[in-house]
Design an enzyme around this catalytic site. Structure first.
Site, mmCIF file in Angstrom:
data_model
loop_
_atom_site.group_PDB
_atom_site.id
_atom_site.type_symbol
_atom_site.label_atom_id
_atom_site.label_comp_id
_atom_site.label_asym_id
_atom_site.label_seq_id
_atom_site.Cartn_x
_atom_site.Cartn_y
_atom_site.Cartn_z
ATOM 1 N N CYS A 10 -7.711 2.220 -2.248
ATOM 2 C CA CYS A 10 -9.079 2.551 -2.624
ATOM 3 C C CYS A 10 -9.369 2.129 -4.055
ATOM 4 O O CYS A 10 -8.457 1.918 -4.835
ATOM 5 C CB CYS A 10 -9.308 4.052 -2.534
ATOM 6 S SG CYS A 10 -8.985 4.707 -0.896
ATOM 7 N N GLY A 39 -10.641 -1.992 -0.998
ATOM 8 C CA GLY A 39 -10.992 -1.257 0.210
ATOM 9 C C GLY A 39 -12.275 -1.779 0.797
ATOM 10 O O GLY A 39 -13.266 -1.921 0.067
ATOM 11 N N ASN A 122 -8.235 7.861 -5.413
ATOM 12 C CA ASN A 122 -7.372 6.745 -5.038
ATOM 13 C C ASN A 122 -5.942 7.272 -5.078
ATOM 14 O O ASN A 122 -5.461 7.664 -6.142
ATOM 15 C CB ASN A 122 -7.553 5.589 -6.029
ATOM 16 C CG ASN A 122 -6.600 4.441 -5.773
ATOM 17 O OD1 ASN A 122 -6.327 3.662 -6.665
ATOM 18 N ND2 ASN A 122 -6.077 4.316 -4.557
ATOM 19 N N GLY A 123 -5.295 7.277 -3.933
ATOM 20 C CA GLY A 123 -3.915 7.750 -3.888
ATOM 21 C C GLY A 123 -3.626 8.462 -2.587
ATOM 22 O O GLY A 123 -4.379 8.327 -1.610
ATOM 23 N N TYR A 270 0.487 -7.435 -5.649
ATOM 24 C CA TYR A 270 -0.490 -7.793 -4.632
ATOM 25 C C TYR A 270 -1.875 -7.151 -4.777
ATOM 26 O O TYR A 270 -2.886 -7.830 -4.646
ATOM 27 C CB TYR A 270 0.103 -7.467 -3.254
ATOM 28 C CG TYR A 270 -0.855 -7.605 -2.106
ATOM 29 C CD1 TYR A 270 -1.465 -8.832 -1.824
ATOM 30 C CD2 TYR A 270 -1.176 -6.522 -1.305
ATOM 31 C CE1 TYR A 270 -2.356 -8.964 -0.776
ATOM 32 C CE2 TYR A 270 -2.062 -6.650 -0.242
ATOM 33 C CZ TYR A 270 -2.650 -7.862 0.012
ATOM 34 O OH TYR A 270 -3.526 -7.994 1.035
#
Ligand code: SF4
Length: 488
Positions: A10, A39, A122-123, A270
């Site tokens: 995210c 995302g 985010n996580g 990445y």
């Protein structure tokens, strides 16, 4: 997202503009656009008007929310004008917990006795189900399947107890195990939070908004701040809470000091954009060094070095530079193919792959080709790619991989498959080489990766590469007992 690849997670944003008549939704929209790579399933923005500028916790500003399934450009059109207010948060989602449905899209808005909060996360919370069960027993009702709602309930519980968001967030940090970078609206106050070991990135900066209104911004990656013409000030520190006060003054609280950090190495390999600076490292530089190091660790006589687009590009440039082998592209990517669409028939799937990535036959025919990619997950995509380059007439195909072998799952927000599905979990490098039908294969070593990132190993999460995790995960080996690692 390429099939068989580790999936994205995210992206989050938070903006407070000094001028109460300015609209935060517009810069948030552009910032989310620049974080789209993190995302593509859903996007959302929540905004509020700060009655006296940002900072009055307990203020009565109404939170406006617009969320939808799809890309940022698909979700926000005329509805952007409904998002009034000079303070707001935004989110782009790839689901790691909970199905990909609108009810799980973020920001998540939760009502409580004294107002409303909105939260963008985010996580991934490792002890979410245990906490969810506890909260349910206390009579709390859940409207989504996300761990973000668990986090929101723990926060609200603390808020009711202390009547102070900072103390409530301290409680969140004590109770919640896992990765979380957050932007939050607590009534009309913007708050940013990063978990005690800093798994996921979060940075802060300053921007100029509409009508030259100055503002504070928090974003998953610095590229979002660049997009708005702003200035990145610094990273939010692991274990830090930053609250934006009136006039965009901000105050920092360092709750939890971890002896070591656990920055996710896959952000560098990445996920993050190469033009982002994460925890002081330009991602492009790290990837270039990875490519150079790969060439040193796994040299091979060949005619060309080619990336597998897009994520292999910077690695391949580094490899070509260090090996003095020509950088020539074996594939051209169709930039107009969007998200992976579901095509059940094998033939249709093959067409989809060809549509996305076309081999330049003339560049590979009769050549010894080095293909550079970021990672191998299941091996299905790599196998197909090697096969296509061979069919186009390559004499030899050598794979060089910018990450060490992925042997174990991620519990911190990256959607990796199970151990059984990870090719490197149950096969030796030689076996992988023969399964993929490559002439040789070379993965970057863990030491090489640590050197390329340029941080001590103790400050990196290497969980999916070593099977040893930086925080406690049931059934897994933990390299640092959480209570010893963290200090409040
Ligand atoms: S386990 Fe792997 S993907 Fe997950 S946070 Fe750690 S390094 Fe990143």
């Amino acid at each position: 997202m390429q099939q068989g690849r580790v999936s994205e997670m995210c992206g989050i944003v938070g903006i407070a503009l000094e001028d109460v008549s300015a609209r935060a939704a517009i810069p948030i929209f552009y910032a989310l656009y620049s974080l789209q790579h993190r995302g593509q399933e859903s996007a959302g923005i929540a905004t509020v008007s700060g009655t006296a500028g940002a900072g009055s916790v307990g203020g009565s500003g109404e939170i406006h929310l617009e969320r939808g399934m799809g890309l940022v450009s698909e979700v926000f059109r005329e509805n952007l004008s409904k998002l009034k207010g000079n303070i707001g948060i935004g989110h782009v989602r790839y689901s790691t917990t909970g199905a990909s449905t609108l009810k799980n899209a973020e920001p998540l808005v939760v009502d409580y006795r004294d107002g409303r909060i909105a939260i963008a996360h985010n996580g991934n919370i490792v002890n979410a189900s245990q906490l969810r069960n506890e909260l349910k027993k206390e009579g709390r009702i859940f409207h989504s399947e996300t761990d973000t709602e668990v986090l929101a309930h723990i926060f609200v519980k603390g808020l009711m107890k202390h009547n102070d968001p900072i103390s409530a967030l301290e409680e969140v940090m004590r109770r919640v195990i896992g990765s979380y970078s957050l932007t939050m609206l607590v009534n009309d106050t913007l708050i940013a939070v990063r978990d005690p070991v800093g798994f996921r990135p979060l940075c802060m900066g300053f921007i100029e908004g509409e009508k030259d209104a100055n503002g504070v911004i928090f974003a998953s990656e610095s590229t979002a701040i660049d997009t708005l013409g702003g200035i990145t000030l610094r990273d939010v520190r692991p274990g830090e809470v930053i609250i934006v006060r009136e006039g965009c003054e901000y105050e920092s609280f360092q709750f939890c000091k971890a002896t070591n950090k656990a920055h996710c190495v896959f952000e560098y390999i990445y996920f993050a954009r190469p033009d982002s600076v994460l925890d002081g490292r330009l991602v492009y530089d790290v990837r270039l060094k990875i490519g150079e190091r790969l060439a040193e660790e796994h040299p091979v006589d060949a005619d060309i070095v080619s990336p597998i687009p897009d994520s292999g590009v910077t690695f391949a440039i580094g490899y070509a530079k260090r090996s003095s082998i020509d950088y020539i592209e074996a594939f051209i990517k169709n930039r107009y193919v969007g998200r992976t669409f579901i095509m059940p028939e094998r033939e249709a799937r093959e067409t989809a792959v060809r549509l996305k990535l076309n081999v330049v036959r003339e560049n590979v025919a009769s050549k010894r080709v080095i293909l550079v990619d970021d990672s191998i997950v299941r091996g299905t995509t790599s196998k197909r790619i090697v096969e296509r380059v061979r069919r186009a007439g390559a004499k030899e195909v050598h794979l060089r991989i910018g990450s060490p072998p992925i042997k174990a799952p991620c519990y911190f927000g990256i959607d990796t498959p199970t151990r059984e599905e990870l090719i490197a979990s149950s096969h030796s490098i030689n076996e992988i080489c023969s399964i993929l039908n490559a002439d040789s294969i070379g993965y970057l070593s863990i030491e090489g990766l640590i050197d390329a990132i340029g941080m001590p190993a103790e400050n990196l999460c290497l969980g999916c590469l070593t099977g040893k995790y930086p925080v406690e995960v049931p059934g897994e080996e933990c390299i640092a007992k959480q209570l010893k690692l963290w200090q409040f």
